[in-house]
Design a protein around this motif. Structure first.
Motif, PDB file in Angstrom:
ATOM      1  N   THR A  44       0.833  -1.205   0.000  1.00 29.78           N
ATOM      2  CA  THR A  44       0.000   0.000   0.000  1.00 29.78           C
ATOM      3  C   THR A  44       0.870   1.258   0.000  1.00 29.78           C
ATOM      4  O   THR A  44       0.596   2.210  -0.740  1.00 29.78           O
ATOM      5  N   LEU A  45       1.924   1.251   0.801  1.00 31.14           N
ATOM      6  CA  LEU A  45       2.846   2.395   0.807  1.00 31.14           C
ATOM      7  C   LEU A  45       3.561   2.525  -0.538  1.00 31.14           C
ATOM      8  O   LEU A  45       3.797   3.637  -1.015  1.00 31.14           O
ATOM      9  N   ALA A  46       3.884   1.399  -1.153  1.00 28.89           N
ATOM     10  CA  ALA A  46       4.525   1.436  -2.473  1.00 28.89           C
ATOM     11  C   ALA A  46       3.593   2.078  -3.494  1.00 28.89           C
ATOM     12  O   ALA A  46       4.034   2.850  -4.349  1.00 28.89           O
ATOM     13  N   ARG A  47       2.315   1.766  -3.394  1.00 24.42           N
ATOM     14  CA  ARG A  47       1.322   2.387  -4.291  1.00 24.42           C
ATOM     15  C   ARG A  47       1.286   3.896  -4.062  1.00 24.42           C
ATOM     16  O   ARG A  47       1.244   4.677  -5.008  1.00 24.42           O
ATOM     17  N   ALA A  48       1.315   4.330  -2.810  1.00 23.39           N
ATOM     18  CA  ALA A  48       1.323   5.763  -2.498  1.00 23.39           C
ATOM     19  C   ALA A  48       2.569   6.421  -3.077  1.00 23.39           C
ATOM     20  O   ALA A  48       2.491   7.519  -3.651  1.00 23.39           O
ATOM     21  N   ALA A  49       3.701   5.753  -2.961  1.00 20.08           N
ATOM     22  CA  ALA A  49       4.967   6.299  -3.478  1.00 20.08           C
ATOM     23  C   ALA A  49       4.975   6.332  -4.998  1.00 20.08           C
ATOM     24  O   ALA A  49       5.635   7.180  -5.602  1.00 20.08           O
ATOM     25  N   GLU A  50       4.266   5.408  -5.609  1.00 19.39           N
ATOM     26  CA  GLU A  50       4.149   5.401  -7.073  1.00 19.39           C
ATOM     27  C   GLU A  50       3.364   6.627  -7.546  1.00 19.39           C
ATOM     28  O   GLU A  50       3.719   7.263  -8.531  1.00 19.39           O
ATOM     29  N   ILE A  51       2.316   6.971  -6.810  1.00 24.66           N
ATOM     30  CA  ILE A  51       1.490   8.132  -7.156  1.00 24.66           C
ATOM     31  C   ILE A  51       2.221   9.430  -6.836  1.00 24.66           C
ATOM     32  O   ILE A  51       2.194  10.377  -7.616  1.00 24.66           O
ATOM     33  N   LEU A  52       2.867   9.460  -5.677  1.00 24.01           N
ATOM     34  CA  LEU A  52       3.577  10.657  -5.217  1.00 24.01           C
ATOM     35  C   LEU A  52       5.028  10.278  -4.923  1.00 24.01           C
ATOM     36  O   LEU A  52       5.374   9.950  -3.791  1.00 24.01           O
ATOM     37  N   PRO A  53       5.900  10.300  -5.943  1.00 24.58           N
ATOM     38  CA  PRO A  53       7.289   9.829  -5.752  1.00 24.58           C
ATOM     39  C   PRO A  53       8.186  10.843  -5.034  1.00 24.58           C
ATOM     40  O   PRO A  53       9.190  11.294  -5.560  1.00 24.58           O
ATOM     41  N   HIS A  54       7.821  11.175  -3.826  1.00 23.58           N
ATOM     42  CA  HIS A  54       8.628  12.079  -2.998  1.00 23.58           C
ATOM     43  C   HIS A  54       9.700  11.244  -2.294  1.00 23.58           C
ATOM     44  O   HIS A  54       9.406  10.134  -1.805  1.00 23.58           O
ATOM     45  N   PRO A  55      10.940  11.745  -2.226  1.00 27.74           N
ATOM     46  CA  PRO A  55      12.018  10.943  -1.626  1.00 27.74           C
ATOM     47  C   PRO A  55      11.706  10.384  -0.232  1.00 27.74           C
ATOM     48  O   PRO A  55      12.030   9.225   0.053  1.00 27.74           O
ATOM     49  N   GLU A  56      11.070  11.171   0.608  1.00 23.92           N
ATOM     50  CA  GLU A  56      10.795  10.689   1.961  1.00 23.92           C
ATOM     51  C   GLU A  56       9.752   9.572   1.961  1.00 23.92           C
ATOM     52  O   GLU A  56       9.874   8.594   2.690  1.00 23.92           O
ATOM     53  N   LEU A  57       8.743   9.705   1.124  1.00 19.65           N
ATOM     54  CA  LEU A  57       7.733   8.657   1.019  1.00 19.65           C
ATOM     55  C   LEU A  57       8.349   7.391   0.399  1.00 19.65           C
ATOM     56  O   LEU A  57       8.081   6.276   0.843  1.00 19.65           O
ATOM     57  N   LEU A  58       9.192   7.578  -0.593  1.00 10.30           N
ATOM     58  CA  LEU A  58       9.892   6.442  -1.192  1.00 10.30           C
ATOM     59  C   LEU A  58      10.767   5.726  -0.158  1.00 10.30           C
ATOM     60  O   LEU A  58      10.828   4.500  -0.118  1.00 10.30           O
ATOM     61  N   ARG A  59      11.422   6.507   0.694  1.00  8.38           N
ATOM     62  CA  ARG A  59      12.265   5.934   1.756  1.00  8.38           C
ATOM     63  C   ARG A  59      11.435   5.093   2.730  1.00  8.38           C
ATOM     64  O   ARG A  59      11.788   3.959   3.049  1.00  8.38           O
ATOM     65  N   ARG A  60      10.344   5.682   3.186  1.00 12.74           N
ATOM     66  CA  ARG A  60       9.485   4.968   4.147  1.00 12.74           C
ATOM     67  C   ARG A  60       8.888   3.714   3.526  1.00 12.74           C
ATOM     68  O   ARG A  60       8.830   2.665   4.158  1.00 12.74           O
ATOM     69  N   ALA A  61       8.462   3.831   2.277  1.00 13.18           N
ATOM     70  CA  ALA A  61       7.858   2.686   1.602  1.00 13.18           C
ATOM     71  C   ALA A  61       8.900   1.583   1.365  1.00 13.18           C
ATOM     72  O   ALA A  61       8.606   0.401   1.527  1.00 13.18           O
ATOM     73  N   SER A  62      10.128   1.972   1.000  1.00 10.79           N
ATOM     74  CA  SER A  62      11.168   0.968   0.777  1.00 10.79           C
ATOM     75  C   SER A  62      11.545   0.276   2.088  1.00 10.79           C
ATOM     76  O   SER A  62      11.784  -0.936   2.109  1.00 10.79           O
ATOM     77  N   LEU A  63      11.594   1.027   3.175  1.00  8.63           N
ATOM     78  CA  LEU A  63      11.878   0.412   4.484  1.00  8.63           C
ATOM     79  C   LEU A  63      10.769  -0.552   4.886  1.00  8.63           C
ATOM     80  O   LEU A  63      11.034  -1.637   5.413  1.00  8.63           O
ATOM     81  N   ALA A  64       9.515  -0.156   4.625  1.00  8.42           N
ATOM     82  CA  ALA A  64       8.389  -1.043   4.928  1.00  8.42           C
ATOM     83  C   ALA A  64       8.510  -2.323   4.105  1.00  8.42           C
ATOM     84  O   ALA A  64       8.274  -3.426   4.614  1.00  8.42           O
ATOM     85  N   ALA A  65       8.897  -2.188   2.851  1.00  7.01           N
ATOM     86  CA  ALA A  65       9.063  -3.359   1.986  1.00  7.01           C
ATOM     87  C   ALA A  65      10.183  -4.260   2.501  1.00  7.01           C
ATOM     88  O   ALA A  65      10.037  -5.489   2.542  1.00  7.01           O
ATOM     89  N   LEU A  66      11.292  -3.670   2.900  1.00 10.89           N
ATOM     90  CA  LEU A  66      12.397  -4.474   3.433  1.00 10.89           C
ATOM     91  C   LEU A  66      11.999  -5.154   4.739  1.00 10.89           C
ATOM     92  O   LEU A  66      12.339  -6.324   4.964  1.00 10.89           O
ATOM     93  N   ASN A  67      11.280  -4.447   5.585  1.00 15.99           N
ATOM     94  CA  ASN A  67      10.822  -5.047   6.846  1.00 15.99           C
ATOM     95  C   ASN A  67       9.836  -6.181   6.599  1.00 15.99           C
ATOM     96  O   ASN A  67       9.737  -7.097   7.408  1.00 15.99           O
ATOM     97  N   ALA A  68       9.112  -6.110   5.477  1.00 18.20           N
ATOM     98  CA  ALA A  68       8.166  -7.166   5.115  1.00 18.20           C
ATOM     99  C   ALA A  68       8.854  -8.264   4.301  1.00 18.20           C
ATOM    100  O   ALA A  68       8.179  -9.120   3.733  1.00 18.20           O
ATOM    101  N   LYS A  69      10.188  -8.201   4.224  1.00 13.10           N
ATOM    102  CA  LYS A  69      10.985  -9.192   3.475  1.00 13.10           C
ATOM    103  C   LYS A  69      10.622  -9.198   1.992  1.00 13.10           C
ATOM    104  O   LYS A  69      10.507 -10.252   1.357  1.00 13.10           O
ATOM    105  N   ARG A  70      10.469  -7.970   1.445  1.00  8.99           N
ATOM    106  CA  ARG A  70      10.128  -7.811   0.035  1.00  8.99           C
ATOM    107  C   ARG A  70      11.152  -6.913  -0.662  1.00  8.99           C
ATOM    108  O   ARG A  70      10.851  -5.792  -1.076  1.00  8.99           O
ATOM    109  N   PRO A  71      12.399  -7.389  -0.795  1.00 11.78           N
ATOM    110  CA  PRO A  71      13.414  -6.565  -1.476  1.00 11.78           C
ATOM    111  C   PRO A  71      13.030  -6.243  -2.922  1.00 11.78           C
ATOM    112  O   PRO A  71      13.413  -5.206  -3.450  1.00 11.78           O
ATOM    113  N   ASP A  72      12.252  -7.142  -3.546  1.00 18.33           N
ATOM    114  CA  ASP A  72      11.797  -6.895  -4.915  1.00 18.33           C
ATOM    115  C   ASP A  72      10.915  -5.656  -5.001  1.00 18.33           C
ATOM    116  O   ASP A  72      10.900  -4.956  -6.010  1.00 18.33           O
ATOM    117  N   LEU A  73      10.190  -5.356  -3.939  1.00 19.46           N
ATOM    118  CA  LEU A  73       9.342  -4.173  -3.878  1.00 19.46           C
ATOM    119  C   LEU A  73      10.164  -2.933  -3.509  1.00 19.46           C
ATOM    120  O   LEU A  73       9.907  -1.838  -4.009  1.00 19.46           O
TER     121      LEU A  73
END
Length: 187
Positions: free
Chosen positions: A34-63
């Motif tokens: 869901t955060l990745a979708r938000a970052a796709e719509i609004l590619p702001h560096p801070e949102l991208l950072r948070r979304a990428s960390l959420a993906a890594l924490n969810a064991k989704r390096p591909d995301l």
């Protein structure tokens, strides 16, 4: 509740709130998506950072990978971003892209020996001469790291330069003879 009544899957603010509620419910992978979708719509560096960390924490390096690359493209890549990307690429056995990010880390944090060693390791198969240059730089320091000394000898051996491996180890015999890692290289 109220969040579902206001549902708008094209609103990055709503998506961020929804992701937070999913994370609260321990639905980490769905929250990351869901955060990745938000970052796709609004590619702001801070949102991208948070979304990428959420993906890594969810064991989704591909995301996480495309979002981290987007941060770099936006010119906002820092040590943490390049480090995460390098290790994602290592996990994918993509030494060329890992080396690209370790090269950046080597350049922006030259005193961090681990970046230099990781760069040399990732270059060893594709560009062993460049890897050897990096190991030589590390071994020329006043107190060279044992890992660099041993890995340089291993690289020499892999390149068929056994005599050079032996000679490179001999220079450090008095300093490291009591270290098992060193002794194992000498055998």
């Amino acid at each position: 509740g109220l969040l579902t009544k206001l549902r708008d899957k094209n609103d990055p603010q709503w998506l961020q709130l929804y992701a937070a509620s999913l994370a609260y419910k321990k639905m980490y992978e769905k929250a990351a998506e869901t955060l990745a979708r938000a970052a796709e719509i609004l590619p702001h560096p801070e949102l991208l950072r948070r979304a990428s960390l959420a993906a890594l924490n969810a064991k989704r390096p591909d995301l996480a990978q495309p979002m981290l690359e987007k941060i770099v493209t936006l010119g906002c890549g820092d040590v943490a971003v390049h480090s995460r990307l390098a290790f994602i690429y290592i996990g994918q056995n993509d030494n060329i892209n890992a080396a690209r990010h370790f090269e950046v880390l080597h350049r922006i944090a030259p005193d961090e020996i681990s970046h230099s060693i990781n760069l040399a390791i990732s270059l060893s198969s594709e560009n062993p001469e460049r890897a050897l240059e990096i190991y030589n730089e590390l071994c020329a320091k006043p107190a060279p790291p044992l890992q660099a000394i041993c890995r340089r000898a291993q690289l020499f051996k892999a390149m068929g330069r056994v005599k050079d491996a032996w000679m490179s180890l001999g220079k450090f015999r008095s300093e490291y003879w009591d270290k098992p890692e060193y002794v194992l290289q000498v055998r």
